[in-house]
Scaffold this active site. Structure first.
Site, mmCIF file in Angstrom:
data_model
loop_
_atom_site.group_PDB
_atom_site.id
_atom_site.type_symbol
_atom_site.label_atom_id
_atom_site.label_comp_id
_atom_site.label_asym_id
_atom_site.label_seq_id
_atom_site.Cartn_x
_atom_site.Cartn_y
_atom_site.Cartn_z
ATOM 1 N N ARG A 112 -6.940 18.066 30.626
ATOM 2 C CA ARG A 112 -7.795 17.459 29.602
ATOM 3 C C ARG A 112 -7.274 16.062 29.302
ATOM 4 O O ARG A 112 -6.203 15.688 29.728
ATOM 5 C CB ARG A 112 -7.868 18.322 28.347
ATOM 6 C CG ARG A 112 -6.545 18.534 27.667
ATOM 7 C CD ARG A 112 -6.695 19.364 26.400
ATOM 8 N NE ARG A 112 -5.386 19.683 25.851
ATOM 9 C CZ ARG A 112 -5.196 20.446 24.788
ATOM 10 N NH1 ARG A 112 -6.207 20.988 24.163
ATOM 11 N NH2 ARG A 112 -3.990 20.686 24.340
ATOM 12 N N ASN A 150 -10.921 15.757 20.413
ATOM 13 C CA ASN A 150 -9.849 16.656 19.997
ATOM 14 C C ASN A 150 -8.522 15.945 20.208
ATOM 15 O O ASN A 150 -8.245 15.456 21.315
ATOM 16 C CB ASN A 150 -9.849 17.940 20.833
ATOM 17 C CG ASN A 150 -8.789 18.922 20.370
ATOM 18 O OD1 ASN A 150 -8.889 19.485 19.285
ATOM 19 N ND2 ASN A 150 -7.752 19.103 21.169
ATOM 20 N N GLU A 151 -7.745 15.833 19.158
ATOM 21 C CA GLU A 151 -6.394 15.263 19.241
ATOM 22 C C GLU A 151 -6.360 13.971 20.057
ATOM 23 O O GLU A 151 -5.733 13.899 21.121
ATOM 24 C CB GLU A 151 -5.419 16.289 19.812
ATOM 25 C CG GLU A 151 -5.249 17.500 18.913
ATOM 26 C CD GLU A 151 -4.055 18.368 19.282
ATOM 27 O OE1 GLU A 151 -3.698 18.407 20.471
ATOM 28 O OE2 GLU A 151 -3.503 19.013 18.388
ATOM 29 N N GLU A 316 -5.558 22.978 12.936
ATOM 30 C CA GLU A 316 -4.930 24.012 13.762
ATOM 31 C C GLU A 316 -3.583 24.355 13.139
ATOM 32 O O GLU A 316 -2.693 23.515 13.099
ATOM 33 C CB GLU A 316 -4.717 23.507 15.193
ATOM 34 C CG GLU A 316 -6.017 23.148 15.894
ATOM 35 C CD GLU A 316 -5.807 22.630 17.320
ATOM 36 O OE1 GLU A 316 -4.715 22.832 17.893
ATOM 37 O OE2 GLU A 316 -6.742 22.010 17.845
ATOM 38 N N TRP A 324 2.093 27.394 27.137
ATOM 39 C CA TRP A 324 1.205 27.195 28.260
ATOM 40 C C TRP A 324 1.824 28.029 29.386
ATOM 41 O O TRP A 324 2.980 28.454 29.273
ATOM 42 C CB TRP A 324 1.144 25.716 28.644
ATOM 43 C CG TRP A 324 0.278 24.897 27.725
ATOM 44 C CD1 TRP A 324 -0.216 25.281 26.501
ATOM 45 C CD2 TRP A 324 -0.187 23.563 27.959
ATOM 46 N NE1 TRP A 324 -0.959 24.258 25.963
ATOM 47 C CE2 TRP A 324 -0.965 23.197 26.836
ATOM 48 C CE3 TRP A 324 -0.031 22.645 28.997
ATOM 49 C CZ2 TRP A 324 -1.585 21.943 26.741
ATOM 50 C CZ3 TRP A 324 -0.638 21.410 28.893
ATOM 51 C CH2 TRP A 324 -1.416 21.059 27.784
ATOM 52 N N GLU A 366 -3.531 28.141 28.777
ATOM 53 C CA GLU A 366 -2.973 28.523 27.471
ATOM 54 C C GLU A 366 -2.905 30.029 27.225
ATOM 55 O O GLU A 366 -2.982 30.479 26.082
ATOM 56 C CB GLU A 366 -3.756 27.828 26.353
ATOM 57 C CG GLU A 366 -3.575 26.323 26.395
ATOM 58 C CD GLU A 366 -4.067 25.597 25.165
ATOM 59 O OE1 GLU A 366 -4.729 26.223 24.319
ATOM 60 O OE2 GLU A 366 -3.782 24.396 25.053
HETATM 61 C C1 GAL Z 1 -3.353 21.706 20.342
HETATM 62 C C2 GAL Z 1 -4.764 21.540 20.866
HETATM 63 C C3 GAL Z 1 -5.427 22.871 21.138
HETATM 64 C C4 GAL Z 1 -4.513 23.741 21.929
HETATM 65 C C5 GAL Z 1 -3.191 23.897 21.208
HETATM 66 C C6 GAL Z 1 -2.201 24.750 21.966
HETATM 67 O O1 GAL Z 1 -2.591 20.566 20.509
HETATM 68 O O2 GAL Z 1 -5.583 20.785 20.015
HETATM 69 O O3 GAL Z 1 -6.618 22.639 21.846
HETATM 70 O O4 GAL Z 1 -4.350 23.176 23.174
HETATM 71 O O5 GAL Z 1 -2.618 22.646 21.014
HETATM 72 O O6 GAL Z 1 -1.738 24.129 23.117
#
Ligand code: GAL
Length: 682
Positions: A112, A150-151, A316, A324, A366
């Protein structure tokens, strides 16, 4: 209608991926969330292909069906733009959308954030998908707000594609107008780097010894930030056209090479943070060192977020093990830690907390990043803890909208943050001092805020702090010096550390006597300075009978000016007898120049001597394993006590308080379980 961050309550959410599960599971999932106290789901941030499976062909049914169901059961939704993961058809047809590494090698489809912000094709296609999403979905009753991408800048915060070079040239032309001005700003006379045509300029590339021109890199970092902000604003402007009244736009962060404050102001209604304190327990990061603050360090991040957006949420929040399939392995949160980390977020100001993620993914990278539920969805300890958190939040609704209290500020600014990223001297003093000041504040129950100096910062923004530490203001400008001067003259106490005031905005060193623009305010002259040599041993200074241990660097100081006073003197090595700390009275306040970086012990001494340590000592006593925080709203004040240790902690409440969890009056000795928390009204 559930609204978040409107001061009416503390709300729980979760991150859900309808595209990961059979549709037949959706209803049961949503109902079980509601029954567990989760009222909001965030969806769609990686689901571009679900709506545009091939270029220009749009199909909305998938999310329509999900939103119908959300409306049927009464679930609220934060909808995302899906641009963090461009589809395969896009990157295949428009490889210019891909980001490249510093050697120009493209990052390919499959992970990503493989795109760059400056590709005209990606900008166009992102604008189209954002418009289509917003046009079609924004009117839905269940939607309460939007997340952009996202992020932004996570995992990838450097960009070296051809589009970036083209955009960098435009950025520089707008900034400097002429090549002469650019050559001057970048000091290109050094090593014959003079540019004679804009097309000779590139984003940083591979060089001998990796010694890229530092002034160029500083501008390049500003350029990355500007590119990201423009990309976010493009999306935000589109969504705003379709937003229902009362709905919000946010994004989740917080990542580097990005002026998050400016992005928040330009494009968001408020900011959200992704809080994963379990990173402290990752196998490759874990430190079995009692001095390490471990998950408590996330309080520092939360304080940073508060400076970006006084009212904020957690998009989150850690709910399970990290992992991962290739990296970042950390254990399942122990009993109590999910609650502890939720309360840590709330203590620092979050009124919305959304767990990542509802159920652990059974496929892809993940598979070990656990959510509330495991793969099977069976009842487990974590969902029971979520239910219990919900019960607690119901009892402490009044905390919503209350403001975190701090009398001490740690001052930062983006120019210095970015300079310290590439300058080893700056980085070394800065990281030592930031760590030390924060740790000392944490362990003495001294709440701190971060205060960013920005163009629009006014003296009133600083006035509420009794003491401001600006640890290493290496880059200094006339405007910032004047602002600090006003703060001090008006009664504030400012403390700067070594290596202050020796660079200008381009990152070039000034030829004035040091500390340059801060000389007058601090009443300090620095005839000599040095890194502390590896064979120097302990370098100490005496501050009226108290020993300070210098760290990393020594500026040797003299007091200069009528109101300046030498407060501390070095006592070791060849520095013995030279000044280590100067104070200067200025108007109603005082400025201090400390000639070194801080370690935790010296930071504690400063907090104590400046009279700002442990402001709640008359209300509560805790062991060092506990953090305390106070949020206040009008006359009402809410005290949080958070025990980060697995062992129980005994605290002493020195006055009768209302325990918000149980609605009982308590006082005296109170036992907190390992990882236990307490919220009382004081
Ligand atoms: C965050 C991300 C999520 C997921 C999570 C765990 O940084 O926004 O989409 O990837 O970490 O890795």
């Amino acid at each position: 209608m559930t609204k978040i961050l409107d001061g009416s309550g503390l709300v729980l959410g979760t991150c859900y991926y309808p595209e990961h599960w059979p549709e037949s599971m959706w209803k049961e999932d949503l109902e079980r969330m509601l029954e567990s106290g989760i009222q909001v789901v965030r969806i769609a941030e990686f689901a571009w292909s679900k709506v545009e499976p091939t270029e220009g062909n749009f199909t909305y049914e998938f999310f329509d069906r999900f939103l119908d169901l959300a409306e049927e059961v009464g679930m609220k939704v934060i909808f995302c733009t899906p641009t963090a993961t461009p589809p395969a058809w896009l990157t295949e047809k428009y490889p210019e959308a891909l980001n490249a590494d510093i050697n120009g090698q493209l990052y390919r489809h499959g992970a990503r954030r493989h795109y760059n912000y400056n590709s005209p094709a990606y900008q166009r296609l992102s604008a189209v998908i954002t418009e289509k999403f917003a046009e079609h979905y924004a009117g839905r009753k269940c939607i309460i707000g939007w997340q952009l991408d996202n992020e932004l800048n996570c995992e990838m915060n450097e960009f070296y594609s051809e589009s970036d070079t083209a955009a960098f040239r435009v950025f520089l032309q707008e900034k400097y107008s002429t090549l002469d001005a650019l050559n001057q700003a970048w000091g290109t006379a050094f090593w014959n780097q003079t540019y004679t045509d804009w097309n000779e300029i590139f984003v940083p590339r591979k060089t001998v010894s990796n010694s890229v021109n530092p002034h160029q890199v500083l501008d390049y970092t500003r350029f990355i930030s500007a590119s990201c902000r423009r990309y976010a604003k493009m999306q935000s402007d589109i969504i705003r056209k379709y937003l229902k009244p009362g709905d919000f736009i946010t994004t989740n962060g917080m990542f580097s090479n990005l002026d998050n404050h400016a992005m928040n102001e330009e494009s968001l209604d408020f900011y959200m943070y992704d809080s994963y304190p379990n990173f402290a327990y990752c196998l490759d990061a874990y430190r079995d060192d009692p001095k390490d603050l471990k998950d408590r360090k996330w309080s520092r991040n939360l304080a940073e977020v508060r400076s970006i957006s006084p009212s904020f949420g957690i998009m989150e929040q850690q709910s399970g093990a990290n992992g991962w399939n290739t990296r970042m392995e950390a254990p399942t949160p122990r009993p109590g830690q999910l609650t502890l980390w939720t309360m840590q977020s709330i203590a620092h100001g979050a009124d919305y907390v959304s767990y990542f993620r509802w159920r652990t993914c059974t496929m892809g990278t993940e598979i070990y990043w656990h959510g509330i539920l495991d793969y099977s969805s069976r009842e487990n300890r974590r969902i029971r803890e979520v239910r219990d958190v919900h019960q607690k939040l119901q009892q402490m609704k009044d905390v919503a909208g209350a403001v975190y209290e701090a009398k001490v500020g740690i001052v930062k600014d983006y120019d210095n943050i970015w300079d310290a990223q590439l300058d080893v001297w700056h980085q070394r003093v800065d990281s030592a001092s930031m760590k030390a000041l924060f740790a000392a504040a944490q362990r003495t129950n001294t709440p701190v805020d971060f205060v960013y100096l920005r163009e629009k910062t006014k003296p009133e923004d600083l006035k509420k702090y009794q003491v401001l530490f600006y640890p290493h203001a290496t880059i200094m400008t006339k405007e910032r010096a004047a602002l600090l001067q006003e703060y001090v003259a008006d009664g504030g106490t400012l403390v700067v550390g070594c290596r202050s005031g020796y660079k200008d905005l381009t990152g070039k060193c000034v030829m004035d006597k040091l500390p340059g623009l801060l000389s007058e305010l601090t009443g300090t002259d620095i005839p000599e300075y040095s890194f502390i040599a590896p064979d120097a041993g302990r370098v100490t200074a005496d501050w009226n009978g108290t020993e300070l241990e210098a760290s990393v660097f020594t500026d040797l100081l003299e007091a200069a000016g009528a109101n300046a006073k030498l407060e501390a003197t070095y006592t070791s090595d060849y520095y013995a007898g030279s000044g280590a700390l100067v104070s200067n009275e200025c108007g109603k306040g005082k400025a201090y120049y400390y000639g070194s970086a801080w370690n935790e012990a010296s930071a504690r001494i400063f907090l104590e001597k400046l009279g700002v340590m442990s402001p709640y000592a008359d209300i509560v006593e805790t062991p060092e394993s506990c953090e305390i925080a106070v949020r206040s709203k009008g006359e009402r004040r809410f005290l949080f006590v958070l025990n980060y240790d697995k062992a129980p902690a005994e605290i002493l409440l020195k006055k009768e308080c209302l325990n918000l969890y149980t609605q009982e009056k308590i006082s005296g000795k109170v036992k907190l379980e390992g990882y236990g928390t307490l919220v009382v009204e004081i």
